[in-house]
Design a protein around this motif. Structure first.
Motif, mmCIF file in Angstrom:
data_model
loop_
_atom_site.group_PDB
_atom_site.id
_atom_site.type_symbol
_atom_site.label_atom_id
_atom_site.label_comp_id
_atom_site.label_asym_id
_atom_site.label_seq_id
_atom_site.Cartn_x
_atom_site.Cartn_y
_atom_site.Cartn_z
ATOM 1 N N ASP A 151 3.917 -5.617 4.816
ATOM 2 C CA ASP A 151 2.814 -6.093 3.962
ATOM 3 C C ASP A 151 1.958 -7.158 4.634
ATOM 4 N N ASP A 152 2.623 -8.119 5.321
ATOM 5 C CA ASP A 152 1.877 -9.284 5.811
ATOM 6 C C ASP A 152 0.753 -8.894 6.776
ATOM 7 N N ILE A 153 0.987 -7.851 7.544
ATOM 8 C CA ILE A 153 -0.030 -7.420 8.510
ATOM 9 C C ILE A 153 -1.285 -6.890 7.788
ATOM 10 N N LEU A 154 -1.051 -6.313 6.625
ATOM 11 C CA LEU A 154 -2.174 -5.720 5.883
ATOM 12 C C LEU A 154 -3.114 -6.778 5.312
ATOM 13 N N GLN A 155 -2.601 -8.011 5.191
ATOM 14 C CA GLN A 155 -3.426 -9.106 4.642
ATOM 15 C C GLN A 155 -4.362 -9.682 5.714
ATOM 16 N N LEU A 156 -4.071 -9.422 6.989
ATOM 17 C CA LEU A 156 -4.829 -10.062 8.065
ATOM 18 C C LEU A 156 -6.210 -9.431 8.242
ATOM 19 N N ASP A 157 -7.088 -10.201 8.842
ATOM 20 C CA ASP A 157 -8.425 -9.727 9.136
ATOM 21 C C ASP A 157 -8.326 -8.652 10.220
ATOM 22 N N MET A 158 -8.755 -7.437 9.887
ATOM 23 C CA MET A 158 -8.570 -6.304 10.794
ATOM 24 C C MET A 158 -9.729 -5.321 10.595
ATOM 25 N N PRO A 159 -10.847 -5.574 11.294
ATOM 26 C CA PRO A 159 -12.060 -4.766 11.031
ATOM 27 C C PRO A 159 -11.885 -3.267 11.277
ATOM 28 N N THR A 160 -10.944 -2.874 12.107
ATOM 29 C CA THR A 160 -10.849 -1.442 12.457
ATOM 30 C C THR A 160 -9.690 -0.724 11.747
ATOM 31 N N LYS A 161 -9.166 -1.361 10.697
ATOM 32 C CA LYS A 161 -8.009 -0.774 9.996
ATOM 33 C C LYS A 161 -8.283 0.665 9.544
ATOM 34 N N LEU A 162 -7.325 1.522 9.820
ATOM 35 C CA LEU A 162 -7.478 2.945 9.490
ATOM 36 C C LEU A 162 -6.092 3.573 9.413
ATOM 37 N N PHE A 163 -5.911 4.475 8.433
ATOM 38 C CA PHE A 163 -4.623 5.169 8.296
ATOM 39 C C PHE A 163 -4.855 6.668 8.314
ATOM 40 N N PRO A 164 -3.873 7.423 8.777
ATOM 41 C CA PRO A 164 -3.998 8.877 8.621
ATOM 42 C C PRO A 164 -3.682 9.265 7.175
ATOM 43 N N ASN A 165 -3.786 10.531 6.876
ATOM 44 C CA ASN A 165 -3.481 11.069 5.566
ATOM 45 C C ASN A 165 -2.077 10.615 5.103
ATOM 46 N N PRO A 166 -1.990 9.931 3.927
ATOM 47 C CA PRO A 166 -0.690 9.398 3.498
ATOM 48 C C PRO A 166 0.326 10.468 3.104
ATOM 49 N N TYR A 167 -0.130 11.698 2.986
ATOM 50 C CA TYR A 167 0.794 12.778 2.600
ATOM 51 C C TYR A 167 1.491 13.417 3.795
ATOM 52 N N TYR A 168 1.170 12.955 4.994
ATOM 53 C CA TYR A 168 1.890 13.458 6.171
ATOM 54 C C TYR A 168 3.319 12.904 6.177
ATOM 55 N N ASP A 169 4.205 13.572 6.901
ATOM 56 C CA ASP A 169 5.560 13.040 7.070
ATOM 57 C C ASP A 169 5.521 11.779 7.924
ATOM 58 N N TYR A 170 4.769 11.853 9.019
ATOM 59 C CA TYR A 170 4.660 10.724 9.943
ATOM 60 C C TYR A 170 3.182 10.448 10.205
ATOM 61 N N PRO A 171 2.806 9.182 10.464
ATOM 62 C CA PRO A 171 1.390 8.876 10.676
ATOM 63 C C PRO A 171 0.927 9.131 12.110
ATOM 64 N N TYR A 172 1.841 9.594 12.953
ATOM 65 C CA TYR A 172 1.483 9.914 14.339
ATOM 66 C C TYR A 172 1.890 11.356 14.597
ATOM 67 N N MET A 173 1.414 11.880 15.715
ATOM 68 C CA MET A 173 1.669 13.287 16.047
ATOM 69 C C MET A 173 2.519 13.347 17.297
ATOM 70 N N ILE A 174 3.467 14.257 17.312
ATOM 71 C CA ILE A 174 4.225 14.481 18.549
ATOM 72 C C ILE A 174 3.927 15.906 19.007
#
Ligand SMILES: O=C(O)CCC(=O)C(=O)O
Ligand SMILES: [Fe+2]
Length: 230
Positions: free
Chosen positions: A12-35
């Motif tokens: 959580d704490d990281i999400l409160q910080l100033d982060m102009p480029t914050k971006l997430f992949p689709n939350p319905y994926y199993d993992y947020p990265y691809m192998i």
């Protein structure tokens, strides 16, 4: 913790910080990265390893160190990063480009982006004692009295990082996503098999680190990609 995909949570704490480029992949994926398995075949990996292990045209990697807010010192900072850089042998550069084009559509679909330009390919070598401390690929950490207060973008168009594992006969050297946790509340640790590529967003949510290599040689091929969101 905030759930960002079926199996992955973010501190959580990281999400409160100033982060102009914050971006997430689709939350319905199993993992947020691809192998991507077998980006390079076993034979290609073998041949590339043979060339790299006799290559002595190496360069010590440099890190831009943030000394004061808004001031970047390009000094070689061994406390942040200790790796060597190899040039990719030209035959493998062509093969890499060909494979990348083959997988590009899958990467773009996964992240809902169109890739524009990519940096040239770098092969990193981590020998015993080498490491790469926590960093985000598109921003510098802003520290105030040694406390992380936010992130300052250094490459706003840079959206995607690819790391291709070229060896796996080493101990230590795990790729850690510092702010991401699995269902058992353990920090996400990737131990890529040779030939595998991991693809992730370059923004600070995906801040990552390479743990010190204890034995053997860890080789990775890294590239950063600019992209526009679809
Ligand atoms: O070698 C790795 O696994 C990661 C390298 C990295 O984080 C980078 O070059 O930005
Ligand atoms: Fe990185």
């Amino acid at each position: 913790m905030v759930q960002i995909s079926n199996y992955i949570y973010c501190k959580d704490d990281i999400l409160q910080l100033d982060m102009p480029t914050k971006l997430f992949p689709n939350p319905y994926y199993d993992y947020p990265y691809m192998i991507i398995d077998d980006f390079f075949s076993e034979n290609n990996i073998k041949e590339l390893n043979r060339l790299l292990r006799i290559d002595d045209d190496i360069e010590e990697a440099k890190v831009r160190k943030l000394t004061r807010i808004n001031s970047i010192d390009k000094k070689l900072d061994k406390s942040i990063r200790k790796t060597k850089i190899h040039k990719i042998p030209s035959k493998f550069d062509e093969l890499y480009q060909k494979q990348f084009i083959f997988f590009q559509k899958r990467i773009e679909d996964f992240f809902k982006m169109a890739l524009t330009t990519s940096t040239s390919v770098q092969i990193l070598e981590y020998t015993k004692g080498s490491f790469y401390k926590a960093h985000s690929d598109d921003s510098n950490m802003l520290l105030k009295d040694d406390k992380l207060v936010g992130f300052k973008p250094v490459a706003e168009q840079r959206k995607i990082t690819t790391v291709l594992f070229l060896s796996d006969d080493y101990e230590g050297g795990e790729l850690i996503f510092n702010y991401l946790y699995n269902e058992d509340k353990e920090v996400v640790k990737i131990r890529g098999k040779k030939g595998q590529m991991v693809v992730f967003l370059s923004n600070p949510i995906f801040t990552h680190e390479v743990k010190e290599v204890k034995t053997g040689n860890r080789f990775t091929l890294v590239q950063w990609h600019d992209a526009v969101l679809n």
